[in-house]
Enzyme design. Structure first.
Site, PDB file in Angstrom:
ATOM      1  N   ARG A  69     -12.577   3.098 -16.802  1.00 58.25           N
ATOM      2  CA  ARG A  69     -12.003   3.709 -18.003  1.00 58.25           C
ATOM      3  C   ARG A  69     -10.520   3.967 -17.739  1.00 58.25           C
ATOM      4  NH1 ARG A  69     -11.197   8.877 -20.203  1.00 58.25           N
ATOM      5  NH2 ARG A  69     -11.616   9.021 -22.461  1.00 58.25           N
ATOM      6  N   LYS A  73      -4.969  10.607 -13.483  1.00 55.01           N
ATOM      7  CA  LYS A  73      -5.456  11.976 -13.296  1.00 55.01           C
ATOM      8  C   LYS A  73      -4.579  12.769 -12.335  1.00 55.01           C
ATOM      9  CE  LYS A  73     -10.033  11.788 -15.123  1.00 55.01           C
ATOM     10  NZ  LYS A  73     -11.458  12.062 -14.971  1.00 55.01           N
TER      11      LYS A  73
END
Length: 271
Positions: free
Chosen positions: A251, A217
């Protein structure tokens, strides 16, 4: 679908669980466009499973900041050519990353075991009923329409999850099929994202498994001045921190590297 669902749920609490990411989108921030074809999607799903993913999360609509929303019909048009082939061709549980009840229902018909809803059952009023009717498990993720830097983000998550769990209970979704996701990177400042990870243990009293999705991210791009492809070390550091604070499902794009890291973590923590 039920057997694979229970295979996945049976792992929770025994060790760190890896959810591999498979995007069949043209515009996801990390791998958009790479796995849209059937052959590419099946090959990547098999690789994720071989590398250690316990479940594979398939998404057909990008949820990155600034993404362009798509219709139910377009999301289904991306999913239907590949999803049934994936669940038939790869012996692994699958989840569907969607906030649309109609898409979730169709995915369950095609063999998906878990609904991963980035709006925590609160966007589509039919979603909770669809999850209950199909027998799927569900990940409810915290999200916000706007960023408010003055919020106590954990307090906001608790309010959000209280409402998600009320909706789940009303629909008849058993609590043992529900997981919580703090939604790192969604509707939060960088400081709130870091605060959420630091204070993750503040969600443990819900008594439900916690899923964390921080893979590659922009948070790590900002902290490390790293491109998407070079954010693995930051991702591993954050996920191991989250594991130490009570998260149990992760995840990720990079299953093999996380499998190795969690083998060491679990050997130490669960000795």
């Amino acid at each position: 679908m039920i057997e694979r669902r229970d295979r996945f749920l049976g792992l929770l609490g025994a060790r760190s669980v890896i959810m591999g990411i498979l995007n069949v989108t043209p515009d996801s921030f990390s791998d958009g466009g790479k796995f849209q074809s059937l052959d590419a999607a099946i090959s990547q799903a098999k690789k994720l499973a071989a590398d250690g993913a316990d479940i594979i999360d398939v998404g057909a609509e990008s949820t990155r900041p600034g993404h362009t929303p798509i219709s139910e019909d377009e999301e289904l048009a991306r999913l239907e050519p590949v999803l049934g082939q994936l669940t038939a061709g790869v012996d692994a549980p699958f989840s569907i990353d969607t906030s649309k009840a109609r898409v979730a229902r169709r995915a369950a018909e095609l063999g998906v075991s878990v609904v991963n809803d980035v709006w925590g059952l609160q966007k589509d009023p039919a979603m909770a009923d669809v999850v209950a009717e199909t027998g799927a498990a569900v990940v409810v993720m915290h999200n916000r329409d706007d960023v408010d830097p003055d919020l106590d983000i954990i307090a906001d998550m608790r309010r959000f999850f209280d409402e998600s769990l009320r909706l789940a209970d009303k629909a008849g979704i058993p609590r043992h099929r529900v997981m919580l996701d703090p939604g790192i990177g969604f509707g939060k400042t960088r400081a709130q994202n870091l605060d959420a990870l630091r204070r993750l243990a503040g969600l443990k009293d819900f008594g439900l498994p916690i899923l964390v999705g921080v893979s590659r991210k922009s948070l790590f791009g900002e902290l490390l001045s790293a491109s998407v492809e070079t954010r693995l070390i930051g991702t591993l550091a954050a996920n191991l921190t989250a594991a130490a604070k009570g998260a149990s499902i992760f995840r990720v794009h990079d299953a093999a590297e996380h499998l190795a890291a969690f083998k060491v973590f679990d050997a130490i923590e669960r000795a």
